[in-house]
Motif scaffolding. Structure first.
Motif, PDB file in Angstrom:
ATOM      1  N   THR A  69       0.851  -1.186   0.000  1.00  0.00           N
ATOM      2  CA  THR A  69       0.000   0.000   0.000  1.00  0.00           C
ATOM      3  C   THR A  69       0.883   1.231   0.000  1.00  0.00           C
ATOM      4  O   THR A  69       1.908   1.274   0.674  1.00  0.00           O
ATOM      5  CB  THR A  69      -0.937   0.027   1.234  1.00  0.00           C
ATOM      6  N   ARG A  70       0.503   2.206  -0.796  1.00  0.00           N
ATOM      7  CA  ARG A  70       1.282   3.433  -0.932  1.00  0.00           C
ATOM      8  C   ARG A  70       0.469   4.598  -0.368  1.00  0.00           C
ATOM      9  O   ARG A  70      -0.690   4.780  -0.708  1.00  0.00           O
ATOM     10  CB  ARG A  70       1.598   3.684  -2.398  1.00  0.00           C
ATOM     11  N   ASN A  71       1.122   5.372   0.475  1.00  0.00           N
ATOM     12  CA  ASN A  71       0.523   6.565   1.040  1.00  0.00           C
ATOM     13  C   ASN A  71       1.012   7.752   0.218  1.00  0.00           C
ATOM     14  O   ASN A  71       2.191   8.111   0.271  1.00  0.00           O
ATOM     15  CB  ASN A  71       0.908   6.715   2.516  1.00  0.00           C
ATOM     16  N   SER A  72       0.115   8.355  -0.537  1.00  0.00           N
ATOM     17  CA  SER A  72       0.509   9.457  -1.425  1.00  0.00           C
ATOM     18  C   SER A  72       0.871  10.718  -0.654  1.00  0.00           C
ATOM     19  O   SER A  72       1.645  11.540  -1.141  1.00  0.00           O
ATOM     20  CB  SER A  72      -0.605   9.753  -2.426  1.00  0.00           C
ATOM     21  N   GLN A  73       0.337  10.874   0.550  1.00  0.00           N
ATOM     22  CA  GLN A  73       0.640  12.068   1.334  1.00  0.00           C
ATOM     23  C   GLN A  73       2.063  12.040   1.890  1.00  0.00           C
ATOM     24  O   GLN A  73       2.744  13.059   1.913  1.00  0.00           O
ATOM     25  CB  GLN A  73      -0.357  12.222   2.475  1.00  0.00           C
ATOM     26  N   THR A  74       2.510  10.865   2.330  1.00  0.00           N
ATOM     27  CA  THR A  74       3.847  10.773   2.922  1.00  0.00           C
ATOM     28  C   THR A  74       4.858  10.118   1.981  1.00  0.00           C
ATOM     29  O   THR A  74       6.028   9.993   2.337  1.00  0.00           O
ATOM     30  CB  THR A  74       3.809   9.978   4.237  1.00  0.00           C
ATOM     31  N   SER A  75       4.410   9.689   0.819  1.00  0.00           N
ATOM     32  CA  SER A  75       5.259   9.015  -0.174  1.00  0.00           C
ATOM     33  C   SER A  75       5.960   7.780   0.400  1.00  0.00           C
ATOM     34  O   SER A  75       7.113   7.512   0.111  1.00  0.00           O
ATOM     35  CB  SER A  75       6.296   9.979  -0.750  1.00  0.00           C
ATOM     36  N   THR A  76       5.234   7.055   1.244  1.00  0.00           N
ATOM     37  CA  THR A  76       5.789   5.834   1.813  1.00  0.00           C
ATOM     38  C   THR A  76       5.003   4.629   1.318  1.00  0.00           C
ATOM     39  O   THR A  76       3.837   4.738   0.958  1.00  0.00           O
ATOM     40  CB  THR A  76       5.747   5.860   3.347  1.00  0.00           C
ATOM     41  N   THR A  77       5.682   3.512   1.306  1.00  0.00           N
ATOM     42  CA  THR A  77       5.052   2.257   0.911  1.00  0.00           C
ATOM     43  C   THR A  77       5.174   1.278   2.065  1.00  0.00           C
ATOM     44  O   THR A  77       6.240   1.134   2.653  1.00  0.00           O
ATOM     45  CB  THR A  77       5.750   1.662  -0.330  1.00  0.00           C
ATOM     46  N   SER A  78       4.074   0.628   2.396  1.00  0.00           N
ATOM     47  CA  SER A  78       4.128  -0.402   3.432  1.00  0.00           C
ATOM     48  C   SER A  78       3.752  -1.743   2.802  1.00  0.00           C
ATOM     49  O   SER A  78       2.968  -1.802   1.859  1.00  0.00           O
ATOM     50  CB  SER A  78       3.188  -0.074   4.591  1.00  0.00           C
ATOM     51  N   THR A  79       4.356  -2.782   3.316  1.00  0.00           N
ATOM     52  CA  THR A  79       4.157  -4.125   2.778  1.00  0.00           C
ATOM     53  C   THR A  79       3.691  -5.051   3.880  1.00  0.00           C
ATOM     54  O   THR A  79       4.196  -5.000   4.998  1.00  0.00           O
ATOM     55  CB  THR A  79       5.481  -4.676   2.200  1.00  0.00           C
ATOM     56  N   ARG A  80       2.722  -5.892   3.551  1.00  0.00           N
ATOM     57  CA  ARG A  80       2.295  -6.944   4.462  1.00  0.00           C
ATOM     58  C   ARG A  80       2.088  -8.218   3.651  1.00  0.00           C
ATOM     59  O   ARG A  80       1.958  -8.173   2.428  1.00  0.00           O
ATOM     60  CB  ARG A  80       1.034  -6.556   5.226  1.00  0.00           C
TER      61      ARG A  80
END
Length: 113
Positions: A43-54
């Motif tokens: 999942t990518r957070n467009s506000q913080t430009s971070t990607t998290s993986t599960r």
């Protein structure tokens, strides 16, 4: 004397407030049988430009949260019976049932070489 009665009661009330809910204390074991399907979800957070993986582990119709190393233990496509705690969805044990069809194809390809 009052001090010796009041403080133990107070500590007891505080401790009681931090007890886990009854659903986590219920240790009912249940099982699910099916083929292993490990899915990487990004999942990518467009506000913080971070990607998290599960990683999600599917056994039959049931989904479990899994560690990224789950593929070292349970093989994609193989059939397992997993035993888990009903209310916490935590896997306790896994029983190998049969190899998936991918193994037959892989073994036949290696034998032909």
């Amino acid at each position: 004397m009052v001090f010796g009665i009041v403080w133990p009661v107070m500590y007891g009330l505080v401790g009681f407030a931090f007890l886990p809910p009854a659903s986590y204390m219920d240790l009912e074991l249940t099982s699910e049988t099916g083929r292993v399907n490990i899915v990487k979800v990004e999942t990518r957070n467009s506000q913080t430009s971070t990607t998290s993986t599960r990683y999600d582990l599917y056994i039959g119709k049931r989904r479990f949260n899994a560690d990224h190393r789950i593929g070292f233990v349970l093989i994609q496509g193989d059939e397992y019976k997993v035993y888990y705690l009903k209310n916490s969805n935590r896997i306790v044990s896994a029983e190998f049932i049969s190899r998936g069809s991918n193994w037959v194809t892989f073994a036949a390809t290696d034998a032909a070489k």
